[in-house]
Design an enzyme around this catalytic site. Structure first.
Site, short mmCIF file in Angstrom:
data_model
loop_
_atom_site.label_atom_id
_atom_site.label_comp_id
_atom_site.label_asym_id
_atom_site.label_seq_id
_atom_site.Cartn_x
_atom_site.Cartn_y
_atom_site.Cartn_z
N HIS A 101 -29.69 35.80 7.30
CA HIS A 101 -28.80 35.61 6.22
C HIS A 101 -28.88 36.68 5.07
O HIS A 101 -27.90 37.02 4.59
CB HIS A 101 -28.80 34.14 5.62
CG HIS A 101 -28.83 33.03 6.52
ND1 HIS A 101 -29.44 31.96 6.62
CD2 HIS A 101 -27.48 32.83 7.47
CE1 HIS A 101 -29.20 31.18 7.35
NE2 HIS A 101 -27.97 31.58 8.00
N LYS A 160 -23.09 15.45 7.07
CA LYS A 160 -24.29 16.10 8.05
C LYS A 160 -25.41 16.04 7.53
O LYS A 160 -25.61 15.91 6.41
CB LYS A 160 -23.52 17.66 7.90
CG LYS A 160 -23.72 18.47 9.29
CD LYS A 160 -23.07 19.73 8.91
CE LYS A 160 -23.94 20.70 9.86
NZ LYS A 160 -23.56 22.26 9.45
N ARG A 181 -23.84 37.50 15.58
CA ARG A 181 -25.00 38.00 16.30
C ARG A 181 -25.01 37.90 17.74
O ARG A 181 -25.46 38.63 18.66
CB ARG A 181 -26.20 36.95 15.91
CG ARG A 181 -26.45 37.14 14.63
CD ARG A 181 -27.41 35.65 14.09
NE ARG A 181 -26.59 34.57 14.58
CZ ARG A 181 -26.97 33.59 14.81
NH1 ARG A 181 -27.92 33.03 14.50
NH2 ARG A 181 -25.82 32.45 15.15
N SER A 214 -31.22 29.06 11.71
CA SER A 214 -32.02 28.16 10.81
C SER A 214 -32.60 26.86 11.72
O SER A 214 -33.71 26.51 11.59
CB SER A 214 -30.75 27.50 9.68
OG SER A 214 -30.35 28.42 8.94
#
Lengths: 168, 168, 168, 168, 168, 168
Positions: free
Chosen positions: C18, C42, C91, C129
């Protein structure tokens, strides 16, 4: 109203994967027309007459299938034959992308003709005409990939080519 | 400091998808240079002069865009013009892979120039120069895919080719 | 006119991947706002206050970057801050698909805000993450994946959780 | 029983990504044979003798590796050498599809030879022979992508080609 | 013989992308049965009664379509209704993989029922029920993604949820 | 030196696809250890004791394979057992992405342990534990997907669950 579908391709040569898709299509539509693409700008191993002969032999056991050569856009052929669908086999991701581009392009040119995707038997997942030509050129065994008629034509074709090379 | 970006490509010919990406880039950067790749080893339908003319016509309505032909590596051109970014359109997975390889390669040669990926309008998802050339070669309707100027050039080009074939 | 971009995410926690994207963005835009998504529905490992603290620490060396939490749609936040672009790191293919869906959705809600995709350093290709949380939960070494500050927070968090489990 | 593996390819030219895969293979198998494909129908930049020389130079530091040229199907070569595995490097999705097709095809022809996929160092994710040839043709810096020996051969090759062009 | 096709899904809620696929299917088959999956183990925003109501409203303009809920395997439902095909929409690569796995699994359980893939209008490429629920939960504008009836139901549902939260 | 490989997974439950990969691995390595992942944070249908029992039953015909449960990182287990490789099956693109991320992550933590990818028989391309659990929960036929022992365990498990539901 009779439901007609078009199955376009180069069929250089037709493989058992193609035949599998044509059989499945013949259960969904009233009539399926295999549309042999003639593109003078593209080099093929077999000429259009040879390719048509091999397709005709491979589908002769299916009653509601016919074969026609055409040297234009698939959508134009589909309109001419009043087809409501274009059939494509989907085996792999790389198919997917190209097929989607073509399908969207075709839809933009003929809104009421839908592209219908079918999945061949998993035995044919890895099969395409280019791999078959490649294996045949090295005398590899191709009897699981094409009809006997096509296998014979491939063997003859590469025998001719080698004879031709030796004579040069 | 003025932020300059390079948008490289063959543009054989430029499509409305390319124009869409150039317009989006012109909002993000102070100046955008469309970099027409000249690769003598690659066969194109239009020569570099014709391609440049078509790009110039297609972007003439955007004030901060210019067009330059270059026959070397994109990163070398970008360094020469003191650009801080290379712009690429991403439409599909197949783009993604190739574009990532090129972007990583370019980064390994010019660390401080980043590749910036933009997404064209979804109407242009399926569009690329090769499909446009293919449709035009069969007299298909291309007016939704290219500018009028390019459409006319394509029609003329294929008329010439057919005349040429008949005269052979 | 100042060019402002939004970089949205959960940052649970922020990784060096990030940070890499934020640094690249800071060269292209005049100001970058890291938009910490607060979604009460969430479950996250770190609460929004902890996540914000870790982001702020990780970007404190970049002058034109600020951090804000927001509990609504990214496009609504972008409009409020008069941003012209949303930044996303790409990515891998799986990113690509999801990111494209979100980008098209956002465009349909805010036509003049473009999504700009950047590619992190290839060292961070495999980093996200969720993998970092997973490795940390098994006491794996995470110093190549997050800042020292975040690494310490992760170690403390899982120490707490284990103490908590033992006391149950 | 000695475990032998085949690593087939065109190696036009061999890159550091190839070398990386060969090194990894040499830890898993007792002996690795690099199988240089000779396909007279395919145009290459370097002829088979030049390509073999470059491969031999690049792997001379690994004791359990040898190099052989072969102009047939990989499975036929593998059978001849009593190999139990074919090694392939996987870098990207596009590799994946093609490699899977080939692996399934090979398995259908030689059931007891498995294809083993290895992943190169991420520095080589974007690397392939075609990109290297392309960069070298524009005098780009290739020292991070190939051995010194190969780099010199590429420089000479493109010098020759340019001299040849000027003399035409 | 009447050609019947099944279009299975959770429809939580039905989107305009689903409706688009149902319309296309209704041109290819004599009758299309939308098969609402009831899976007690899966949490949905709307209960099965609400979901069925929304599907029925969304397809009421198509004469040869009916809606049925079923809490078993799709192939078992298809056999029961003597359907010859299962219809699935393909929008993106991630769809493709999952859909292929399901289609092959279904084929292994019911050999004579084929899965037919159709492509929605490109306006719906990015659309799925999960994204619609997400946007609606943040009061985002959803009128381009669902029918008016569904939009109203979504607004009411999230109003209820917020009232419920405040009262806790 | 003995070549040891680790085959990690949840095996909830083991499928014939897993068994196929284990058999192939046992031809390439001197010893294969099936590493049953125990992750207390993850909910599984079968507990670790049940899963281990089913794996042991499924591989009892292969002499150089053993089974061990471990509740830590795969690389830590591999180091402890002096393994030189981690084995993973690759069936589809979605596997590929996740597997590559994990393989790169593992390499960053244990440089000298390589991940080796093998391809299961194409009959198992579409097979995974989650689909098997899903089909079994609806009383679908699973005898082509798992061993008899596992099939019986699945049937019992879902019988229990239904009895349990009725008694609530």
């Amino acid at each position: 109203m009779k439901r007609i579908a078009i199955y376009p391709g180069s069929f250089d040569p037709i493989t058992l994967g193609h035949v599998d898709i044509i059989e499945r299509s013949s259960h969904i539509f009233d009539h399926v027309i295999v549309n042999l693409a003639i593109n003078p700008a593209k080099t093929t191993l077999f000429n259009s007459k040879e390719r048509k002969l091999m397709v005709e032999d491979a589908v002769k056991h299916i009653s509601n299938v016919s074969v026609e050569a055409f040297d234009g856009l698939v959508v134009d052929f589909a309109k001419k034959r009043k087809a409501s669908a274009i059939i494509r086999g989907l085996r792999a991701i790389s198919d997917f992308e190209y097929e989607f581009q073509m399908a969207l392009m075709n839809r933009s040119m003929a809104e009421d003709i839908d592209t219908v995707f079918l999945m061949p038997d998993e035995r044919y997942t890895y099969l395409n005409s280019s791999i078959v030509r490649n294996v045949a050129s090295f005398n590899g065994d191709i009897k699981n990939f094409v009809t006997n008629f096509v296998a014979q034509k491939l063997i003859n074709k590469f025998k001719e080519e080698k004879a031709h090379e030796l004579n040069r």
